[in-house]
Design a protein around this motif. Structure first.
Motif, PDB file in Angstrom:
ATOM      1  N   ILE A  39      11.264  -2.616  -9.365  1.00  0.00           N
ATOM      2  CA  ILE A  39      11.528  -1.195  -9.626  1.00  0.00           C
ATOM      3  C   ILE A  39      11.525  -0.445  -8.300  1.00  0.00           C
ATOM      4  CG2 ILE A  39      10.718   0.910 -10.750  1.00  0.00           C
ATOM      5  CD1 ILE A  39      11.559  -1.095 -12.806  1.00  0.00           C
ATOM      6  N   LYS A  40      12.648   0.191  -7.987  1.00  0.00           N
ATOM      7  CA  LYS A  40      12.733   1.000  -6.770  1.00  0.00           C
ATOM      8  C   LYS A  40      12.154   2.376  -7.067  1.00  0.00           C
ATOM      9  CE  LYS A  40      14.301   1.341  -2.487  1.00  0.00           C
ATOM     10  NZ  LYS A  40      13.905   0.424  -1.409  1.00  0.00           N
ATOM     11  N   PRO A  41      11.014   2.733  -6.457  1.00  0.00           N
ATOM     12  CA  PRO A  41      10.415   4.044  -6.731  1.00  0.00           C
ATOM     13  C   PRO A  41      11.339   5.199  -6.339  1.00  0.00           C
ATOM     14  CG  PRO A  41       8.835   2.597  -5.663  1.00  0.00           C
ATOM     15  CD  PRO A  41      10.169   1.931  -5.558  1.00  0.00           C
ATOM     16  N   ASP A  42      11.448   6.149  -7.236  1.00  0.00           N
ATOM     17  CA  ASP A  42      12.209   7.361  -6.975  1.00  0.00           C
ATOM     18  C   ASP A  42      11.260   8.431  -6.445  1.00  0.00           C
ATOM     19  OD1 ASP A  42      15.062   8.627  -7.872  1.00  0.00           O
ATOM     20  OD2 ASP A  42      13.474  10.135  -8.044  1.00  0.00           O
ATOM     21  N   PHE A  43      11.801   9.397  -5.725  1.00  0.00           N
ATOM     22  CA  PHE A  43      10.955  10.495  -5.239  1.00  0.00           C
ATOM     23  C   PHE A  43      10.323  11.231  -6.414  1.00  0.00           C
ATOM     24  CE2 PHE A  43      10.195  14.833  -3.701  1.00  0.00           C
ATOM     25  CZ  PHE A  43       9.436  14.561  -2.577  1.00  0.00           C
ATOM     26  N   ASP A  44      11.030  11.281  -7.536  1.00  0.00           N
ATOM     27  CA  ASP A  44      10.515  11.875  -8.766  1.00  0.00           C
ATOM     28  C   ASP A  44       9.716  10.811  -9.517  1.00  0.00           C
ATOM     29  OD1 ASP A  44      10.069  12.889 -11.319  1.00  0.00           O
ATOM     30  OD2 ASP A  44      12.007  13.912 -11.417  1.00  0.00           O
ATOM     31  N   ARG A  45       8.410  10.964  -9.577  1.00  0.00           N
ATOM     32  CA  ARG A  45       7.545   9.966 -10.204  1.00  0.00           C
ATOM     33  C   ARG A  45       7.893   9.722 -11.671  1.00  0.00           C
ATOM     34  NH1 ARG A  45       1.823  12.827  -9.476  1.00  0.00           N
ATOM     35  NH2 ARG A  45       2.750  13.107  -7.418  1.00  0.00           N
ATOM     36  N   ASN A  46       8.402  10.752 -12.344  1.00  0.00           N
ATOM     37  CA  ASN A  46       8.739  10.616 -13.761  1.00  0.00           C
ATOM     38  C   ASN A  46       9.973   9.741 -13.970  1.00  0.00           C
ATOM     39  OD1 ASN A  46       6.628  12.286 -14.866  1.00  0.00           O
ATOM     40  ND2 ASN A  46       7.707  14.035 -13.989  1.00  0.00           N
ATOM     41  N   GLU A  70       0.832  -1.198   0.000  1.00  0.00           N
ATOM     42  CA  GLU A  70       0.000   0.000   0.000  1.00  0.00           C
ATOM     43  C   GLU A  70       0.874   1.257   0.000  1.00  0.00           C
ATOM     44  OE1 GLU A  70      -3.217  -0.422  -0.205  1.00  0.00           O
ATOM     45  OE2 GLU A  70      -3.235  -2.567   0.228  1.00  0.00           O
ATOM     46  N   GLY A  71       0.458   2.263  -0.783  1.00  0.00           N
ATOM     47  CA  GLY A  71       1.121   3.555  -0.736  1.00  0.00           C
ATOM     48  C   GLY A  71       2.468   3.638  -1.421  1.00  0.00           C
ATOM     49  N   VAL A  72       2.721   2.752  -2.417  1.00  0.00           N
ATOM     50  CA  VAL A  72       4.011   2.794  -3.108  1.00  0.00           C
ATOM     51  C   VAL A  72       3.959   3.601  -4.407  1.00  0.00           C
ATOM     52  CG1 VAL A  72       4.784   0.608  -2.125  1.00  0.00           C
ATOM     53  CG2 VAL A  72       3.575   0.613  -4.319  1.00  0.00           C
ATOM     54  N   GLY A  73       2.782   4.146  -4.731  1.00  0.00           N
ATOM     55  CA  GLY A  73       2.655   4.952  -5.939  1.00  0.00           C
ATOM     56  C   GLY A  73       2.204   4.175  -7.152  1.00  0.00           C
ATOM     57  N   LYS A  74       1.590   3.038  -6.924  1.00  0.00           N
ATOM     58  CA  LYS A  74       1.157   2.165  -8.015  1.00  0.00           C
ATOM     59  C   LYS A  74       0.147   2.850  -8.929  1.00  0.00           C
ATOM     60  CE  LYS A  74      -0.609  -1.519  -6.423  1.00  0.00           C
ATOM     61  NZ  LYS A  74      -2.008  -1.120  -6.696  1.00  0.00           N
ATOM     62  N   SER A  75      -0.852   3.491  -8.353  1.00  0.00           N
ATOM     63  CA  SER A  75      -1.889   4.162  -9.144  1.00  0.00           C
ATOM     64  C   SER A  75      -1.287   5.267 -10.006  1.00  0.00           C
ATOM     65  CB  SER A  75      -2.971   4.743  -8.235  1.00  0.00           C
ATOM     66  OG  SER A  75      -3.637   3.711  -7.528  1.00  0.00           O
ATOM     67  N   THR A  76      -0.355   6.017  -9.429  1.00  0.00           N
ATOM     68  CA  THR A  76       0.309   7.092 -10.171  1.00  0.00           C
ATOM     69  C   THR A  76       1.081   6.531 -11.359  1.00  0.00           C
ATOM     70  OG1 THR A  76       0.520   8.477  -8.198  1.00  0.00           O
ATOM     71  CG2 THR A  76       2.040   8.914 -10.023  1.00  0.00           C
ATOM     72  N   GLN A  77       1.808   5.452 -11.127  1.00  0.00           N
ATOM     73  CA  GLN A  77       2.612   4.869 -12.202  1.00  0.00           C
ATOM     74  C   GLN A  77       1.752   4.236 -13.290  1.00  0.00           C
ATOM     75  OE1 GLN A  77       5.733   5.452 -12.725  1.00  0.00           O
ATOM     76  NE2 GLN A  77       5.715   6.693 -10.860  1.00  0.00           N
ATOM     77  N   LEU A  78       0.641   3.670 -12.912  1.00  0.00           N
ATOM     78  CA  LEU A  78      -0.279   3.122 -13.910  1.00  0.00           C
ATOM     79  C   LEU A  78      -0.831   4.240 -14.792  1.00  0.00           C
ATOM     80  CD1 LEU A  78      -2.024   0.498 -11.659  1.00  0.00           C
ATOM     81  CD2 LEU A  78      -1.043  -0.014 -13.906  1.00  0.00           C
ATOM     82  N   LYS A  79      -1.145   5.374 -14.180  1.00  0.00           N
ATOM     83  CA  LYS A  79      -1.654   6.518 -14.954  1.00  0.00           C
ATOM     84  C   LYS A  79      -0.581   7.042 -15.909  1.00  0.00           C
ATOM     85  CE  LYS A  79      -3.665  11.134 -14.624  1.00  0.00           C
ATOM     86  NZ  LYS A  79      -2.763  11.659 -15.690  1.00  0.00           N
ATOM     87  N   LEU A  80       0.661   7.130 -15.431  1.00  0.00           N
ATOM     88  CA  LEU A  80       1.749   7.615 -16.274  1.00  0.00           C
ATOM     89  C   LEU A  80       2.028   6.659 -17.429  1.00  0.00           C
ATOM     90  CD1 LEU A  80       4.204   9.010 -13.571  1.00  0.00           C
ATOM     91  CD2 LEU A  80       2.817  10.327 -15.186  1.00  0.00           C
ATOM     92  N   LEU A  81       1.916   5.369 -17.172  1.00  0.00           N
ATOM     93  CA  LEU A  81       2.098   4.395 -18.249  1.00  0.00           C
ATOM     94  C   LEU A  81       0.986   4.535 -19.278  1.00  0.00           C
ATOM     95  CD1 LEU A  81       3.494   1.976 -19.549  1.00  0.00           C
ATOM     96  CD2 LEU A  81       2.098   0.481 -18.086  1.00  0.00           C
ATOM     97  N   LYS A  82      -0.235   4.699 -18.795  1.00  0.00           N
ATOM     98  CA  LYS A  82      -1.369   4.890 -19.709  1.00  0.00           C
ATOM     99  C   LYS A  82      -1.166   6.141 -20.556  1.00  0.00           C
ATOM    100  CE  LYS A  82      -6.420   5.237 -19.846  1.00  0.00           C
ATOM    101  NZ  LYS A  82      -7.673   5.270 -19.042  1.00  0.00           N
ATOM    102  N   ASP A  83      -0.703   7.216 -19.936  1.00  0.00           N
ATOM    103  CA  ASP A  83      -0.438   8.464 -20.675  1.00  0.00           C
ATOM    104  C   ASP A  83       0.602   8.221 -21.766  1.00  0.00           C
ATOM    105  OD1 ASP A  83      -2.222   9.779 -19.048  1.00  0.00           O
ATOM    106  OD2 ASP A  83      -0.690  10.709 -17.782  1.00  0.00           O
ATOM    107  N   TYR A  84       1.652   7.483 -21.434  1.00  0.00           N
ATOM    108  CA  TYR A  84       2.717   7.205 -22.404  1.00  0.00           C
ATOM    109  C   TYR A  84       2.186   6.361 -23.560  1.00  0.00           C
ATOM    110  CZ  TYR A  84       6.660   4.874 -24.575  1.00  0.00           C
ATOM    111  OH  TYR A  84       7.534   4.378 -25.511  1.00  0.00           O
TER     112      TYR A  84
END
Length: 203
Positions: free
Chosen positions: A179-186, A9-23
């Motif tokens: 994948i080790k999440p970076d503070f920078d989501r990008n 929980e809280g690892v930024g999964k939803s954010t990364q899924l959205k960024l992948l979809k955008d790409y």
């Protein structure tokens, strides 16, 4: 191909899924996006039952079977037909979540969860699983509102979830990409895109 995303929980999964979809949309790559539990009318109803914090009497086995039931519906209604059409499927959580949460953290055993889910998956196993490798103590879990049964579990429970994931990854056939999440989501997003390109899942 079939790509799943996993993590605590809280690892930024939803954010990364959205960024992948955008790409993928920006590069003209079609994909079918689903989440677990959910993404079908029946699976969404099951999701409400599983995550309702008022369902404190739910047994561990009931929980495991409900996840499998939701998965069975999603596989037959969405995932399998999409794969048969040759489409890319991107899934927010899949069977590895059940193995980590119910198998390890709930103590039902990984083998039991795999046996329960074998008929539910109907042969549909991810080709690539992106694991956002962040311990619960390092995640952003404590900064978000925790309002479902799984999020409200103790820190000790979530530590067991993480250890369950690691145990499965270390004995897997290389399906996982850590994948080790970076503070920078990008930065994290680029690491995921590069990994999926290397596996031939995306262009």
């Amino acid at each position: 191909m079939f790509v799943s995303f996993e993590g605590c929980e809280g690892v930024g999964k939803s954010t990364q899924l959205k960024l992948l979809k955008d790409y993928l949309e920006a590069t003209g790559q079609h994909a079918v996006y689903v989440r677990e539990p959910g993404s079908t009318e029946i699976s969404e109803q099951i999701r409400k039952v599983i995550l309702n914090p008022q369902n404190t009497a739910m047994t561990d086995m009931t929980e495991a079977l409900l996840y499998a039931a939701s998965r069975a519906q999603l596989v037959r209604e969405v995932i399998k037909p999409a794969l048969e059409r040759g489409e890319l499927v991107v899934c927010d959580r899949y069977v590895d979540s059940s193995i980590a949460y119910q198998g390890y953290a709930r103590g039902l055993g990984a083998d039991t969860i795999k046996q329960i889910n074998a008929p539910a998956m109907d042969g549909c196993l991810p080709d690539v699983t992106i694991f956002l490798d962040l311990r619960p103590s390092q995640s952003w879990r404590t900064f978000k509102i925790q309002d479902d049964r799984m999020e409200l579990e103790s820190s000790a429970f979530h530590d067991k979830v993480y250890e369950g994931y690691i145990s499965e990854i270390e004995t897997s056939n290389g399906r996982f990409v850590r994948i080790k999440p970076d503070f920078d989501r990008n930065v994290t997003s680029q690491r995921i895109i590069d990994a999926l390109r290397e596996r031939g899942a995306i262009k």
